[in-house]
Design an enzyme around this catalytic site. Structure first.
Site, PDB file in Angstrom:
ATOM      1  N   ARG A   1       1.324  -1.343   0.015  1.00  0.00           N
ATOM      2  CA  ARG A   1      -0.484  -0.065  -0.365  1.00  0.00           C
ATOM      3  C   ARG A   1       0.944   1.151   0.126  1.00  0.00           C
ATOM      4  O   ARG A   1       0.052   2.344   0.743  1.00  0.00           O
ATOM      5  CB  ARG A   1      -1.161   0.275   1.069  1.00  0.00           C
ATOM      6  CG  ARG A   1      -2.050  -1.498   0.923  1.00  0.00           C
ATOM      7  CD  ARG A   1      -2.714  -0.787   0.234  1.00  0.00           C
ATOM      8  NE  ARG A   1      -3.857  -2.176  -0.124  1.00  0.00           N
ATOM      9  CZ  ARG A   1      -3.315  -3.057  -0.055  1.00  0.00           C
ATOM     10  NH1 ARG A   1      -2.198  -3.694  -1.336  1.00  0.00           N
ATOM     11  NH2 ARG A   1      -4.328  -4.854  -0.487  1.00  0.00           N
TER      12      ARG A   1
ATOM     13  N   SER B   1     -11.294   0.304   3.851  1.00  0.00           N
ATOM     14  CA  SER B   1      -9.921  -0.151   4.755  1.00  0.00           C
ATOM     15  C   SER B   1      -9.401   0.678   5.539  1.00  0.00           C
ATOM     16  O   SER B   1      -8.414   1.409   4.560  1.00  0.00           O
ATOM     17  CB  SER B   1      -9.115  -1.362   3.701  1.00  0.00           C
ATOM     18  OG  SER B   1      -9.719  -2.155   3.490  1.00  0.00           O
TER      19      SER B   1
ATOM     20  N   GLU C   1      -3.656   2.721   6.780  1.00  0.00           N
ATOM     21  CA  GLU C   1      -4.304   3.155   5.427  1.00  0.00           C
ATOM     22  C   GLU C   1      -4.561   4.006   4.699  1.00  0.00           C
ATOM     23  O   GLU C   1      -4.276   4.886   3.510  1.00  0.00           O
ATOM     24  CB  GLU C   1      -4.947   1.761   5.066  1.00  0.00           C
ATOM     25  CG  GLU C   1      -5.194   1.291   3.380  1.00  0.00           C
ATOM     26  CD  GLU C   1      -5.165   0.235   3.035  1.00  0.00           C
ATOM     27  OE1 GLU C   1      -6.202  -0.211   2.119  1.00  0.00           O
ATOM     28  OE2 GLU C   1      -5.425  -0.874   3.816  1.00  0.00           O
TER      29      GLU C   1
END
Length: 295
Positions: free
Chosen positions: A168, A217, A287
């Site tokens: 990520r 998320s 995130e």
């Protein structure tokens, strides 16, 4: 602040809450929607280098703080949302194209391997920058290269190896805007691709609060763990702060139940991090991007 002339649309004090999934947060000092890549490159070239620049896609993985975002927010519109087949296994995708459009075009062209993009609620620019992924696949697995406009206005093509991808995260420079990307999959039957996309869509619908005001998320999965399981074990499922709530359906999602401020959403996330750290010793990493200034 004196800004360069543009051919697209430049709006001062533009509200950002309607443009992000949480439906909270302040305004952009300036919102720039370029007409085309040349308009964007010329603007960034002539813009005072001290002015910060941030790209905004669908706003699905972002908390815009209540004090708003200083500088210029760049939002790519329809001119950057085209997807075309290059050959039997490759697609050329504009930075403003959605994951759904990319995967659907791939299906119709008989290109497999990019079905997972169906499940990423964002645009090509966003998930190239963040190495978006789901269902065991990541953008780095299918990306060939991407075209970017750097903060200086310089246009450059970067190969996947240039992006320094990790989980990520990419090494794309601050202020760079991804305007296009090439993805490569493999030849496959459209019916099989469609079936896999349908499976992914059904699984997401069953397990995630997709019809709520959310940011996707919230925390990265720590090595050897699932973030949702750590959050659940720390007793955070359903936890609230004002109108912000940890989803009861999938507790790695934060929700805006009505009129939550971005400060409440972010504070709830920090409370979850504290509780998980105390319970398991694991420090959760955000995130979701948190941008702008507090009010």
């Amino acid at each position: 602040m004196v800004l360069p002339a543009v051919r697209g649309r430049l709006t001062q004090g533009a509200p950002l809450a309607p443009l992000v999934w949480f439906k909270s947060g302040g305004t952009a000092q300036w919102l720039f929607e370029p007409r085309d890549a040349d308009d964007l490159a010329d603007f960034l070239r002539d813009l005072d280098p001290a002015v910060p620049v941030m790209a905004l896609g669908l706003g699905s993985n972002m908390i815009v703080r209540d004090g708003g975002v200083p500088g210029v927010v760049v939002r790519l519109g329809k001119a950057f949302a085209q997807v075309e087949r290059l050959d039997d296994t490759s697609l050329r995708c504009g930075g403003g194209a959605s994951g759904i459009l990319v995967s659907s075009t791939a299906r119709d062209a008989g290109i497999g391997g990019v079905e997972f993009l169906r499940s990423i609620p964002g645009t090509v620019g966003g998930f190239v920058r963040m190495n978006g992924g789901a269902y065991g696949r990541e953008v780095k697995d299918v990306l060939v290269d991407c075209d970017v406009v750097l903060r200086s206005g310089e246009r450059r093509t970067l190969a996947v190896a240039d992006l320094g991808y990790t989980y990520r995260h990419s090494a794309l420079p601050t202020g760079a805007v991804v305007i296009a990307a090439t993805f490569r999959g493999h030849a496959a039957e459209p019916a099989a691709i469609g079936a896999e996309m349908d499976r992914i869509a059904a699984e997401r619908e069953a397990s995630q609060p997709l019809r709520s005001k959310t940011g996707g998320s919230t925390f990265k999965n720590p090595a050897g763990h699932k973030a949702w399981a750590l959050i659940d074990a720390a007793g955070c499922r359903g936890l609230t702060r004002g109108d912000a709530q940890v989803s009861e359906k999938h507790c790695n999602f934060l929700l805006n139940l009505g009129s939550a401020t971005s400060a409440e959403i972010e504070a709830l996330g920090e409370e979850v991090r504290d509780k998980v750290k105390a319970q398991s010793g694991v420090t959760l990493e955000w995130e979701i991007q948190r941008v702008g200034v507090a009010k």
